[in-house]
Design a protein around this motif. Structure first.
Motif, PDB file in Angstrom:
ATOM      1  N   LEU A   1      69.040  38.396 -66.391  1.00 15.84           N
ATOM      2  CA  LEU A   1      68.959  36.882 -66.275  1.00 15.84           C
ATOM      3  C   LEU A   1      70.527  36.178 -66.637  1.00 15.84           C
ATOM      4  CD1 LEU A   1      65.746  35.885 -68.315  1.00 15.84           C
ATOM      5  CD2 LEU A   1      65.959  35.964 -65.663  1.00 15.84           C
ATOM      6  N   ALA A   2      71.119  36.891 -67.382  1.00 11.99           N
ATOM      7  CA  ALA A   2      72.452  36.536 -67.415  1.00 11.99           C
ATOM      8  C   ALA A   2      73.426  36.612 -66.365  1.00 11.99           C
ATOM      9  CB  ALA A   2      73.092  37.115 -68.859  1.00 11.99           C
ATOM     10  N   TRP A   3      73.175  37.723 -65.647  1.00 11.20           N
ATOM     11  CA  TRP A   3      74.033  37.701 -64.444  1.00 11.20           C
ATOM     12  C   TRP A   3      73.505  37.145 -63.129  1.00 11.20           C
ATOM     13  CZ3 TRP A   3      73.497  43.552 -66.173  1.00 11.20           C
ATOM     14  CH2 TRP A   3      74.430  43.907 -66.800  1.00 11.20           C
ATOM     15  N   SER A   4      72.357  36.292 -63.504  1.00  8.25           N
ATOM     16  CA  SER A   4      71.792  35.813 -62.119  1.00  8.25           C
ATOM     17  C   SER A   4      71.369  36.344 -61.263  1.00  8.25           C
ATOM     18  CB  SER A   4      72.538  34.697 -61.507  1.00  8.25           C
ATOM     19  OG  SER A   4      73.107  33.491 -62.809  1.00  8.25           O
TER      20      SER A   4
ATOM     21  N   GLY B   1      66.840  38.359 -53.276  1.00  6.96           N
ATOM     22  CA  GLY B   1      67.677  38.993 -52.457  1.00  6.96           C
ATOM     23  C   GLY B   1      68.674  40.233 -52.766  1.00  6.96           C
ATOM     24  N   ASP B   2      68.408  40.429 -54.229  1.00  6.62           N
ATOM     25  CA  ASP B   2      69.239  41.449 -55.064  1.00  6.62           C
ATOM     26  C   ASP B   2      68.518  42.729 -55.215  1.00  6.62           C
ATOM     27  OD1 ASP B   2      71.343  39.770 -55.105  1.00  6.62           O
ATOM     28  OD2 ASP B   2      70.582  39.018 -57.097  1.00  6.62           O
ATOM     29  N   ALA B   3      69.222  43.694 -54.780  1.00  6.20           N
ATOM     30  CA  ALA B   3      68.587  45.130 -54.937  1.00  6.20           C
ATOM     31  C   ALA B   3      69.077  45.831 -56.383  1.00  6.20           C
ATOM     32  CB  ALA B   3      69.046  45.920 -53.783  1.00  6.20           C
ATOM     33  N   VAL B   4      68.136  46.545 -57.327  1.00  9.87           N
ATOM     34  CA  VAL B   4      68.404  46.985 -58.349  1.00  9.87           C
ATOM     35  C   VAL B   4      67.876  48.279 -58.467  1.00  9.87           C
ATOM     36  CG1 VAL B   4      68.146  46.850 -61.021  1.00  9.87           C
ATOM     37  CG2 VAL B   4      68.442  44.715 -59.702  1.00  9.87           C
ATOM     38  N   PHE B   5      68.654  49.111 -58.575  1.00  6.28           N
ATOM     39  CA  PHE B   5      68.359  50.680 -58.446  1.00  6.28           C
ATOM     40  C   PHE B   5      67.849  51.224 -59.881  1.00  6.28           C
ATOM     41  CE2 PHE B   5      71.493  49.290 -55.321  1.00  6.28           C
ATOM     42  CZ  PHE B   5      70.880  49.654 -53.987  1.00  6.28           C
TER      43      PHE B   5
ATOM     44  N   ALA C   1      62.641  39.134 -62.466  1.00  5.53           N
ATOM     45  CA  ALA C   1      63.805  38.261 -62.469  1.00  5.53           C
ATOM     46  C   ALA C   1      63.654  37.978 -60.857  1.00  5.53           C
ATOM     47  CB  ALA C   1      65.010  39.141 -62.598  1.00  5.53           C
ATOM     48  N   GLY C   2      62.930  38.418 -60.100  1.00  2.87           N
ATOM     49  CA  GLY C   2      62.950  37.935 -58.661  1.00  2.87           C
ATOM     50  C   GLY C   2      63.408  38.959 -57.823  1.00  2.87           C
ATOM     51  N   ALA C   3      64.098  40.100 -58.243  1.00  5.60           N
ATOM     52  CA  ALA C   3      64.912  40.919 -57.545  1.00  5.60           C
ATOM     53  C   ALA C   3      64.013  41.946 -57.006  1.00  5.60           C
ATOM     54  CB  ALA C   3      65.928  41.427 -58.190  1.00  5.60           C
ATOM     55  N   THR C   4      64.559  42.911 -56.274  1.00  5.94           N
ATOM     56  CA  THR C   4      63.919  43.981 -55.722  1.00  5.94           C
ATOM     57  C   THR C   4      64.090  45.438 -56.241  1.00  5.94           C
ATOM     58  OG1 THR C   4      63.569  42.926 -53.537  1.00  5.94           O
ATOM     59  CG2 THR C   4      63.205  45.313 -53.637  1.00  5.94           C
ATOM     60  N   PRO C   5      63.333  45.974 -56.964  1.00  3.21           N
ATOM     61  CA  PRO C   5      63.604  47.236 -57.590  1.00  3.21           C
ATOM     62  C   PRO C   5      63.492  48.445 -56.281  1.00  3.21           C
ATOM     63  CG  PRO C   5      61.411  46.710 -58.039  1.00  3.21           C
ATOM     64  CD  PRO C   5      61.817  45.595 -57.552  1.00  3.21           C
ATOM     65  N   VAL C   6      64.599  49.392 -56.555  1.00  2.00           N
ATOM     66  CA  VAL C   6      64.683  50.448 -55.392  1.00  2.00           C
ATOM     67  C   VAL C   6      64.805  51.681 -56.076  1.00  2.00           C
ATOM     68  CG1 VAL C   6      66.188  51.356 -53.641  1.00  2.00           C
ATOM     69  CG2 VAL C   6      66.173  48.742 -53.829  1.00  2.00           C
ATOM     70  N   PHE C   7      63.798  52.436 -55.877  1.00  2.00           N
ATOM     71  CA  PHE C   7      63.541  53.613 -56.568  1.00  2.00           C
ATOM     72  C   PHE C   7      64.404  54.888 -56.186  1.00  2.00           C
ATOM     73  CE2 PHE C   7      59.448  51.000 -57.197  1.00  2.00           C
ATOM     74  CZ  PHE C   7      59.561  50.927 -58.701  1.00  2.00           C
TER      75      PHE C   7
ATOM     76  N   PHE D   1      77.408  35.719 -75.572  1.00  2.00           N
ATOM     77  CA  PHE D   1      77.289  34.665 -75.613  1.00  2.00           C
ATOM     78  C   PHE D   1      75.754  34.262 -74.802  1.00  2.00           C
ATOM     79  CE2 PHE D   1      77.801  30.183 -74.073  1.00  2.00           C
ATOM     80  CZ  PHE D   1      78.015  29.444 -75.202  1.00  2.00           C
ATOM     81  N   LYS D   2      75.777  34.545 -73.647  1.00  2.00           N
ATOM     82  CA  LYS D   2      74.542  34.297 -72.820  1.00  2.00           C
ATOM     83  C   LYS D   2      73.363  34.793 -73.247  1.00  2.00           C
ATOM     84  CE  LYS D   2      76.984  33.393 -68.567  1.00  2.00           C
ATOM     85  NZ  LYS D   2      77.541  33.827 -67.124  1.00  2.00           N
ATOM     86  N   LEU D   3      73.415  36.026 -73.766  1.00  2.00           N
ATOM     87  CA  LEU D   3      72.296  36.596 -74.458  1.00  2.00           C
ATOM     88  C   LEU D   3      71.634  35.888 -75.322  1.00  2.00           C
ATOM     89  CD1 LEU D   3      73.365  40.514 -74.294  1.00  2.00           C
ATOM     90  CD2 LEU D   3      71.639  39.433 -72.627  1.00  2.00           C
ATOM     91  N   ARG D   4      72.515  35.512 -76.479  1.00  2.11           N
ATOM     92  CA  ARG D   4      71.962  34.775 -77.309  1.00  2.11           C
ATOM     93  C   ARG D   4      71.588  33.263 -77.082  1.00  2.11           C
ATOM     94  NH1 ARG D   4      73.337  37.541 -82.134  1.00  2.11           N
ATOM     95  NH2 ARG D   4      74.799  39.016 -81.930  1.00  2.11           N
ATOM     96  N   SER D   5      71.925  32.692 -76.151  1.00  2.00           N
ATOM     97  CA  SER D   5      71.534  31.692 -75.654  1.00  2.00           C
ATOM     98  C   SER D   5      70.276  31.705 -75.037  1.00  2.00           C
ATOM     99  CB  SER D   5      72.582  30.899 -74.478  1.00  2.00           C
ATOM    100  OG  SER D   5      71.790  29.876 -73.971  1.00  2.00           O
ATOM    101  N   LEU D   6      70.072  32.870 -74.134  1.00  4.35           N
ATOM    102  CA  LEU D   6      68.774  33.017 -73.331  1.00  4.35           C
ATOM    103  C   LEU D   6      67.686  33.455 -74.162  1.00  4.35           C
ATOM    104  CD1 LEU D   6      70.445  35.125 -70.350  1.00  4.35           C
ATOM    105  CD2 LEU D   6      68.991  32.912 -70.051  1.00  4.35           C
ATOM    106  N   ARG D   7      67.999  34.214 -75.412  1.00  4.43           N
ATOM    107  CA  ARG D   7      66.818  34.651 -76.053  1.00  4.43           C
ATOM    108  C   ARG D   7      66.041  33.441 -76.994  1.00  4.43           C
ATOM    109  NH1 ARG D   7      69.276  37.900 -81.685  1.00  4.43           N
ATOM    110  NH2 ARG D   7      70.526  35.808 -82.241  1.00  4.43           N
TER     111      ARG D   7
END
Length: 372
Positions: free
Chosen positions: A67-70, A74-78, A94-100, A211-217
């Motif tokens: 989430l912090a990295w947006s 449309g994004d692939a996460v391996f 997160a709305g991204a696509t896992p690629v196995f 900083f973003k993690l502490r905000s997001l949590r």
């Protein structure tokens, strides 16, 4: 006999844990109390990180940096398929696509050649942008970060080490964070460093990410608690769990040593008996979350050991990419042959720091009889 004996550890730390809980009850600071801050500092020091941010569980620990990295549509996460579903679950959330990606046949961790193929496949198809890689330190052993990191960096991706099972593992004396943007872990009770409920943490050397993690949590909070500056979530580590984890962390290094003694005894007793026993890469210290072997028929093997009073468990007989919710997501190349090759044979034996030589001899004897 216990598969994971939490009672033995409780007996060792009884006074410290009960004292810590009593302090929290006395203070009444149940959410983000001072014990959380203290634990985060000591956890970061143990993991040789600049920052550690506690959260509600190990799943959120991976989701928060995405989430912090947006990371999103449309994004692939391996990520590997031979692991618990949470690694891929957060990508989809997160709305991204896992690629196995396939695993190395010996270590069960992400295979670098399969990762290269997966990235090539995604780029050739042109529908997704390679955005991040999540390597898992499965069963307690560090992934091959020295091989994986160049592939990640050459393709401009973010890199997460999912150390839910492997926090404390090192490769050539370095923690996974040496190669990655962040390292995540889980404090689920059965993990090597576990609490008495749910909990997790993300470690990083990146000030902006911290900083973003502490905000997001905390719901995406800004300077004003009623001005939330980003879309966040509710994912805080309870003060009671931090108070429980503090004495556990104090003995964690000793417990890792004890786990390695247990693993060495298994190696001596089962070499040449099981079809496969764990292979640890050169330069790696494993935390041995599980001791996983391969046998011809794990069901018959489990029944035989159960008859002798020895518990077993199977991780993971159905990899994520063939599970109902994930079967439509892409896989590297023409499939994941190493993943599929091991799933009909894997089975895990009792493993914890307090496994006595007598009990372990019973496990080894039962295994030898079952495999004779």
């Amino acid at each position: 006999m216990q598969f994971i004996d939490l009672h033995a550890q409780q007996a060792r730390l009884k006074d410290e844990i009960e004292g810590g809980i009593a302090d929290v009850l006395k203070s009444g600071r149940y959410i983000l109390g001072p014990q959380v801050t203290e634990f985060e500092g000591k956890l970061a020091a143990f993991g040789e990180a600049k920052h550690a941010v506690g959260c509600a569980n190990g799943t959120d620990a991976i989701l928060l940096p995405l989430l912090a990295w947006s990371v999103g549509p449309g994004d692939a996460v391996f990520c590997p398929s031979f692991t618990y579903c949470a690694t891929a679950e957060v990508v989809a959330l997160a709305g991204a696509t896992p690629v196995f990606v396939d695993i190395d046949r010996d270590t069960y961790n992400m295979d670098v050649n399969s990762l290269k193929q997966a990235v090539t496949d995604v780029k050739a198809k042109g529908e997704l942008t390679p955005k991040a890689v999540i390597a898992v330190d499965l069963f307690g052993q560090s992934a091959d970060y020295e091989a994986l990191a160049p592939v990640v960096r050459e393709n401009g991706m973010k890199f997460i080490s999912d150390s839910a099972q492997g926090f404390g593992t090192t490769l050539t004396g370095k923690h996974p964070l040496h190669w990655t943007d962040c390292q995540t872990t889980s404090f689920f009770p059965a993990k090597p460093l576990g609490c008495y409920g749910d909990g997790g943490a993300t470690l990083t050397n990146d000030d902006d990410l911290e900083f973003k993690l502490r905000s997001l949590r905390v719901h995406g909070k800004g300077k004003d608690k009623y001005d939330n500056v980003r879309i966040g979530m509710n994912s805080r580590l309870d003060t009671l769990q931090a108070a429980i984890l503090l004495p556990k962390l104090a003995v964690f290094a000793d417990e890792i040593e004890k786990r390695n003694v247990v693993a060495a005894r298994y190696k001596d007793g089962l070499s040449g008996v099981a079809d496969r026993i764990p292979v640890v890469m050169d330069g790696v210290v494993s935390t041995w979350a599980q001791y996983t072997i391969e046998v011809p028929d794990p069901f018959a093997f489990a029944d035989a050991l159960k008859a002798e009073g020895v518990p077993t468990a199977r991780y993971y007989p159905k990899p994520v990419h063939i599970q109902t919710a994930y079967e439509h997501y892409p896989v590297a190349g023409n499939g994941l042959p190493n993943t599929m090759d091991c799933i009909d044979h894997i089975i895990s034996l009792p493993m914890h720091p307090y496994l006595s030589e007598e009990d372990q001899a019973k496990v080894i004897s039962a295994a030898k009889t079952a495999l004779a």
